[in-house]
Design an enzyme around this catalytic site. Sequence first.
Site, PDB file in Angstrom:
ATOM      1  N   SER A 156      31.184  -7.866  28.515  1.00  9.73           N
ATOM      2  CA  SER A 156      32.116  -7.588  27.965  1.00  9.73           C
ATOM      3  C   SER A 156      32.052  -6.198  27.979  1.00  9.73           C
ATOM      4  O   SER A 156      31.657  -5.587  28.451  1.00  9.73           O
ATOM      5  CB  SER A 156      30.792  -7.618  26.753  1.00  9.73           C
ATOM      6  OG  SER A 156      31.564  -6.841  26.191  1.00  9.73           O
ATOM      7  N   HIS A 160      35.169 -11.111  28.552  1.00 13.71           N
ATOM      8  CA  HIS A 160      34.759 -11.470  27.035  1.00 13.71           C
ATOM      9  C   HIS A 160      34.839 -10.188  26.861  1.00 13.71           C
ATOM     10  O   HIS A 160      35.153  -9.002  26.714  1.00 13.71           O
ATOM     11  CB  HIS A 160      33.026 -11.108  27.133  1.00 13.71           C
ATOM     12  CG  HIS A 160      33.320 -11.886  25.656  1.00 13.71           C
ATOM     13  ND1 HIS A 160      32.257 -12.585  24.897  1.00 13.71           N
ATOM     14  CD2 HIS A 160      32.416 -10.751  24.708  1.00 13.71           C
ATOM     15  CE1 HIS A 160      32.001 -12.394  23.163  1.00 13.71           C
ATOM     16  NE2 HIS A 160      32.327 -11.381  23.903  1.00 13.71           N
ATOM     17  N   ASP A 215      35.884  -8.078  22.787  1.00 13.33           N
ATOM     18  CA  ASP A 215      34.671  -7.734  22.400  1.00 13.33           C
ATOM     19  C   ASP A 215      36.464  -6.975  21.071  1.00 13.33           C
ATOM     20  O   ASP A 215      36.620  -6.066  20.843  1.00 13.33           O
ATOM     21  CB  ASP A 215      33.931  -7.156  21.546  1.00 13.33           C
ATOM     22  CG  ASP A 215      33.312  -8.094  22.191  1.00 13.33           C
ATOM     23  OD1 ASP A 215      32.279  -9.196  21.505  1.00 13.33           O
ATOM     24  OD2 ASP A 215      32.100  -7.677  23.476  1.00 13.33           O
ATOM     25  N   MET A 271      37.485  -6.167  17.204  1.00 11.32           N
ATOM     26  CA  MET A 271      36.639  -5.838  15.944  1.00 11.32           C
ATOM     27  C   MET A 271      37.182  -4.947  14.718  1.00 11.32           C
ATOM     28  O   MET A 271      38.295  -4.326  15.015  1.00 11.32           O
ATOM     29  CB  MET A 271      35.118  -5.124  15.741  1.00 11.32           C
ATOM     30  CG  MET A 271      34.470  -5.625  16.584  1.00 11.32           C
ATOM     31  SD  MET A 271      32.977  -4.708  16.701  1.00 11.32           S
ATOM     32  CE  MET A 271      32.206  -5.074  18.176  1.00 11.32           C
ATOM     33  N   HIS A 297      36.224 -12.536  22.314  1.00 13.70           N
ATOM     34  CA  HIS A 297      35.945 -12.764  20.783  1.00 13.70           C
ATOM     35  C   HIS A 297      35.893 -11.481  18.944  1.00 13.70           C
ATOM     36  O   HIS A 297      36.174 -10.514  19.286  1.00 13.70           O
ATOM     37  CB  HIS A 297      34.553 -11.994  21.284  1.00 13.70           C
ATOM     38  CG  HIS A 297      33.149 -12.467  19.976  1.00 13.70           C
ATOM     39  ND1 HIS A 297      32.166 -11.543  20.486  1.00 13.70           N
ATOM     40  CD2 HIS A 297      33.002 -12.716  18.445  1.00 13.70           C
ATOM     41  CE1 HIS A 297      31.529 -12.325  18.862  1.00 13.70           C
ATOM     42  NE2 HIS A 297      31.379 -12.389  18.082  1.00 13.70           N
ATOM     43  N   MET A 321      36.159 -10.958  16.097  1.00 14.19           N
ATOM     44  CA  MET A 321      35.156 -10.511  14.787  1.00 14.19           C
ATOM     45  C   MET A 321      35.617  -9.697  13.617  1.00 14.19           C
ATOM     46  O   MET A 321      36.010  -8.666  13.323  1.00 14.19           O
ATOM     47  CB  MET A 321      34.205  -9.452  15.310  1.00 14.19           C
ATOM     48  CG  MET A 321      33.346  -9.965  16.003  1.00 14.19           C
ATOM     49  SD  MET A 321      32.103  -9.085  17.452  1.00 14.19           S
ATOM     50  CE  MET A 321      33.075  -8.598  18.840  1.00 14.19           C
ATOM     51  N   MET A 334      25.338 -15.648  18.787  1.00  9.98           N
ATOM     52  CA  MET A 334      25.800 -14.271  18.862  1.00  9.98           C
ATOM     53  C   MET A 334      23.799 -13.786  18.201  1.00  9.98           C
ATOM     54  O   MET A 334      22.904 -14.574  18.208  1.00  9.98           O
ATOM     55  CB  MET A 334      25.773 -13.835  17.597  1.00  9.98           C
ATOM     56  CG  MET A 334      27.152 -13.841  17.577  1.00  9.98           C
ATOM     57  SD  MET A 334      27.849 -12.647  18.978  1.00  9.98           S
ATOM     58  CE  MET A 334      27.189 -10.959  18.471  1.00  9.98           C
ATOM     59  N   GLY A 343      28.659  -6.477  15.888  1.00  9.16           N
ATOM     60  CA  GLY A 343      29.523  -4.774  15.576  1.00  9.16           C
ATOM     61  C   GLY A 343      29.020  -3.759  16.711  1.00  9.16           C
ATOM     62  O   GLY A 343      29.976  -3.244  16.567  1.00  9.16           O
ATOM     63  N   PHE A 344      28.226  -4.265  17.141  1.00  8.82           N
ATOM     64  CA  PHE A 344      28.134  -2.749  18.303  1.00  8.82           C
ATOM     65  C   PHE A 344      27.203  -3.817  19.896  1.00  8.82           C
ATOM     66  O   PHE A 344      26.939  -5.039  19.470  1.00  8.82           O
ATOM     67  CB  PHE A 344      26.502  -2.093  17.692  1.00  8.82           C
ATOM     68  CG  PHE A 344      27.447  -1.060  16.314  1.00  8.82           C
ATOM     69  CD1 PHE A 344      28.700  -0.854  16.627  1.00  8.82           C
ATOM     70  CD2 PHE A 344      27.520  -2.009  15.458  1.00  8.82           C
ATOM     71  CE1 PHE A 344      28.861   0.498  14.922  1.00  8.82           C
ATOM     72  CE2 PHE A 344      27.708  -1.983  14.088  1.00  8.82           C
ATOM     73  CZ  PHE A 344      28.838  -0.506  14.111  1.00  8.82           C
ATOM     74  N   GLY A 345      27.678  -3.104  19.930  1.00  4.74           N
ATOM     75  CA  GLY A 345      26.941  -3.130  22.267  1.00  4.74           C
ATOM     76  C   GLY A 345      25.330  -2.647  21.667  1.00  4.74           C
ATOM     77  O   GLY A 345      25.421  -1.709  21.446  1.00  4.74           O
ATOM     78  N   GLY A 346      24.603  -3.092  23.290  1.00  2.00           N
ATOM     79  CA  GLY A 346      23.737  -1.906  23.692  1.00  2.00           C
ATOM     80  C   GLY A 346      21.973  -2.428  22.720  1.00  2.00           C
ATOM     81  O   GLY A 346      21.373  -1.646  22.082  1.00  2.00           O
ATOM     82  N   ASP A 376      25.764 -14.648  23.724  1.00  2.00           N
ATOM     83  CA  ASP A 376      25.948 -12.880  23.471  1.00  2.00           C
ATOM     84  C   ASP A 376      24.916 -11.487  22.439  1.00  2.00           C
ATOM     85  O   ASP A 376      25.102 -12.076  21.483  1.00  2.00           O
ATOM     86  CB  ASP A 376      27.688 -12.831  22.471  1.00  2.00           C
ATOM     87  CG  ASP A 376      27.837 -11.915  22.729  1.00  2.00           C
ATOM     88  OD1 ASP A 376      28.227 -10.839  23.255  1.00  2.00           O
ATOM     89  OD2 ASP A 376      29.368 -11.874  21.764  1.00  2.00           O
ATOM     90  N   GLY A 391      27.274  -6.767  28.269  1.00  3.93           N
ATOM     91  CA  GLY A 391      27.667  -6.010  28.121  1.00  3.93           C
ATOM     92  C   GLY A 391      26.948  -5.018  29.028  1.00  3.93           C
ATOM     93  O   GLY A 391      26.854  -4.547  29.893  1.00  3.93           O
ATOM     94  N   THR A 392      26.289  -4.418  27.842  1.00  5.96           N
ATOM     95  CA  THR A 392      25.388  -2.795  28.900  1.00  5.96           C
ATOM     96  C   THR A 392      24.944  -2.722  30.144  1.00  5.96           C
ATOM     97  O   THR A 392      24.685  -2.127  30.913  1.00  5.96           O
ATOM     98  CB  THR A 392      24.453  -2.318  27.499  1.00  5.96           C
ATOM     99  OG1 THR A 392      25.120  -2.494  25.870  1.00  5.96           O
ATOM    100  CG2 THR A 392      23.292  -0.976  27.625  1.00  5.96           C
TER     101      THR A 392
END
Length: 230
Positions: free
Chosen positions: A13, A38, A40, A42, A72, A74, A143, A148-151, A177, A199-200
Amino acid sequence: MAKSGLMCKIGPSVLNANLAELHNESQRLLDSGADYLHLDVMDGHFVPNITFGHPVVKCLRTKITDAFFETHMMVTKPEQWIEPMADAGVDQYTFHVETCNDVPFVCRKVKEAGMKVGLALKPGTGVEAVQQYIDQADMILVMTVEPGFGGQKFMRDMMGKVHWLRQNYPDLDIEVDGGVGLSTIEACAEAGANMIVSGTAVIGAEDPGKVIATMRDIVEGSIQKCQLER
Ligand SMILES: O=C(CO)[C@H](O)[C@H](O)COP(=O)(O)O
Ligand SMILES: [Fe+2]
């Protein structure tokens, strides 16, 4: 021994990447061994954050013509973005069942637009919300963080859903994910996930290729073990 066509696929991501460098960052991930991207999307309504939409995806597609793009979604109205995303060159349209009044209708529209269908579950949504639609989907996304947020921190208790899906649907593509990286990949692989979004853990790694390769080894090991037991 039963033979399964299940494949491990790693889809980074770009959410927490430097989005001013979206093309270069995406290409770097593909050059590091990613199987797909991927993306994202939003809308600030379904989740309390905004990223990018079909115009950005369309621009990225002009630069990267040969990679598999999963969006993805959202978003509150998944039906609204099917045509624009197909036009942008998206391969798989993954949307949340929580916000969808007519899942079969959206599945049909996504397929008619030439894309694969992914059905996504937030952490609070049980597998029974998708069970009746599995034959209309190409993939189920479990999920492992609140979208809503990475990390964010990986939610290990989501593995029960992955395990249940794998037990009941041995050949289904199951994606995880959120918070997935080297310290959590074993749990995902053992539960039965074969499509891995990260992602991160990949973006922030000194050597993204090594992280992707290690995750792939672990997931492929689990798939092989599972096949031997069948
Ligand atoms: O859908 C998402 C968040 O809603 C992202 O795909 C996910 O969080 C990936 O980032 P990380 O691996 O950093 O958690
Ligand atoms: Fe995502």
